[in-house]
Design a protein around this motif. Structure first.
Motif, mmCIF file in Angstrom:
data_model
loop_
_atom_site.group_PDB
_atom_site.id
_atom_site.type_symbol
_atom_site.label_atom_id
_atom_site.label_comp_id
_atom_site.label_asym_id
_atom_site.label_seq_id
_atom_site.Cartn_x
_atom_site.Cartn_y
_atom_site.Cartn_z
ATOM 1 N N SER A 164 0.974 -1.020 -0.001
ATOM 2 C CA SER A 164 0.160 -0.190 0.148
ATOM 3 C C SER A 164 0.726 1.181 -0.080
ATOM 4 N N LEU A 165 0.224 2.190 -0.713
ATOM 5 C CA LEU A 165 1.184 3.473 -0.887
ATOM 6 C C LEU A 165 0.760 4.179 0.318
ATOM 7 N N THR A 166 1.706 4.962 0.939
ATOM 8 C CA THR A 166 1.500 5.905 2.214
ATOM 9 C C THR A 166 2.401 7.178 1.866
ATOM 10 N N ALA A 167 1.919 8.089 2.428
ATOM 11 C CA ALA A 167 2.613 9.525 2.145
ATOM 12 C C ALA A 167 3.915 9.483 2.907
ATOM 13 N N GLU A 168 5.017 10.252 2.374
ATOM 14 C CA GLU A 168 6.166 10.493 3.123
ATOM 15 C C GLU A 168 5.959 11.494 4.067
ATOM 16 N N ARG A 222 3.078 13.002 6.957
ATOM 17 C CA ARG A 222 1.674 12.834 7.185
ATOM 18 C C ARG A 222 1.586 13.402 8.519
ATOM 19 N N SER A 282 -6.912 15.226 4.394
ATOM 20 C CA SER A 282 -7.537 14.001 4.275
ATOM 21 C C SER A 282 -8.370 13.605 5.496
ATOM 22 N N VAL A 287 -1.728 15.534 4.569
ATOM 23 C CA VAL A 287 -0.731 14.405 3.991
ATOM 24 C C VAL A 287 -0.250 15.015 2.604
ATOM 25 N N THR A 343 1.478 14.701 -1.124
ATOM 26 C CA THR A 343 1.262 13.820 -2.091
ATOM 27 C C THR A 343 2.570 13.850 -3.199
ATOM 28 N N VAL A 387 5.625 9.720 -2.255
ATOM 29 C CA VAL A 387 5.037 8.536 -1.613
ATOM 30 C C VAL A 387 5.882 7.517 -1.590
ATOM 31 N N PRO A 441 -2.265 8.090 -1.403
ATOM 32 C CA PRO A 441 -2.002 7.372 -0.170
ATOM 33 C C PRO A 441 -3.209 6.466 -0.026
#
Length: 352
Positions: free
Chosen positions: A47-51, A53, A173, A193, A195, A198, A263
């Motif tokens: 799963s993609l996550t934000a660098e 947050r 978000s 977050v 964008t 990521v 994300p």
């Protein structure tokens, strides 16, 4: 008009047939596959996550006067996201301004009295004690002014803290408050977050630990953009293996400058592994034809005739796409004109 003799008629008809046949040939450009030393690739989903947050909270306690954003709003760094009711702080700031002005006036009056005393002292009209007293009053008034100026700056900062700015650019978000609510410091009111960067966290089987390092080539295939292959790099390898999954964590940072990734969505990381496996063939991306079922094929030229080859692809790079099966090294691959080709169609090679 006299009829042509049979031999001459045969020659004319043959030349005409050759001209018509030459016009029917489809012009194409070809190239020979190159060889690559990449051993094999490993595809892993995650799963993609934000660098970046952040759960944002107010910097002072207060009553929410206005929420300027909503979930999904794109914001820039420094943009005001929320405002608290500043009525009391505004009054305190006005009081500090008045106190500073009063202290400044007292300092100016003390300075005037000192100058006057210096003139009178020269004429011996006042005593040394009076002169010292006036100098002492000037020093006290200057100290009071400095204190009032500091209090004014503190009051101004307190007033400014009734606004919540964005610490970095990104997307809101979640919104957890509305106007009219009382909130305290430390209470999360917005989630922000980033964008632009990521990352993708994947679990790699422990037996592959020696085949991967930070220099291993990586590409990411986001599921929300089928067919897109984005360049990426390994940012971190956590060597602590998960005892239950028998896997270790690899964190991949995705270069998403030309595309907007979300994300929380899924993606696949294709990692090139180290090893001594046989070499792979590389062809330009333009040679590949994508099928509706997700498979790939390409055309080769064999004795002036187009032949379709069903191929399996591996990793993509700046050099092209690696072909894992379905192609031989010495086959001429069509890279221009393949969009309109059919099986067994006659072609002519017009490489520049």
């Amino acid at each position: 008009m006299a009829h042509l003799s049979r031999p001459w008629a045969f020659i004319v008809i043959s030349l005409f047939s050759l001209a018509v046949y030459a016009d029917d040939l489809t012009p194409v450009s070809t190239t020979l596959p190159k060889q690559s030393s990449i051993a094999q690739t490993l595809s892993l989903s995650g799963s993609l996550t934000a660098e970046k947050r952040a759960l944002l909270s107010p910097r002072v306690d207060g009553l929410v006067a206005e929420v300027l954003v909503d979930a999904g709003s794109e914001v820039k760094k420094g943009q005001v996201l929320l405002k608290l009711d500043p009525a009391i702080s505004r009054q305190q700031y006005a009081q500090s301004q008045a106190a500073t002005a009063e202290a400044k006036a007292a300092r100016d009056e003390a300075a005037r009295l000192v100058k006057e005393a210096e003139r009178l002292r020269k004429q011996n009209y006042i005593s040394e004690s009076e002169m010292a007293n006036r100098l002492s009053n000037l020093a006290l008034s200057e100290a009071t002014l400095v204190a009032m100026q500091a209090a004014q700056r503190s009051s101004l900062e307190q007033l400014r803290r009734h606004e919540l700015p964005a610490p970095f650019s990104g997307v809101i978000s979640a919104k957890m408050t509305e106007a009219g609510e009382w909130i305290n410091r430390g209470t999360a009111v917005l989630e922000l977050v980033a964008t632009d960067l990521v990352r993708l966290d994947v679990k790699v089987p422990q037996e592959r630990f020696s085949d991967i390092d930070k220099n291993s080539p990586v590409e990411v295939l986001p599921d929300v953009y089928p067919g897109q292959r984005l360049p990426a790099k390994i940012n971190a390898i956590v060597p602590v293996s998960d005892p239950q999954a028998r896997a270790f964590l690899v964190r991949v940072v995705v270069d998403a400058t030309d595309i907007s990734l979300l994300p929380g969505t899924s993606a696949t990381a294709v990692i090139g592994l180290k090893g001594k496996a046989g070499q792979k063939l590389i062809v330009p991306r333009d040679a590949l034809l994508l099928h509706p079922d997700g498979g790939y094929s390409l055309f080769i030229v064999d004795n002036g005739v187009a032949k379709r080859r069903q191929v399996s692809i591996g990793q993509q790079s700046q050099d092209g796409v690696s072909i894992t099966s379905g192609l031989q090294l010495n086959e001429h691959v069509v890279i221009r004109g393949n969009e309109v080709l059919r099986e067994d169609q006659a072609v002519t090679i017009v490489n520049e």
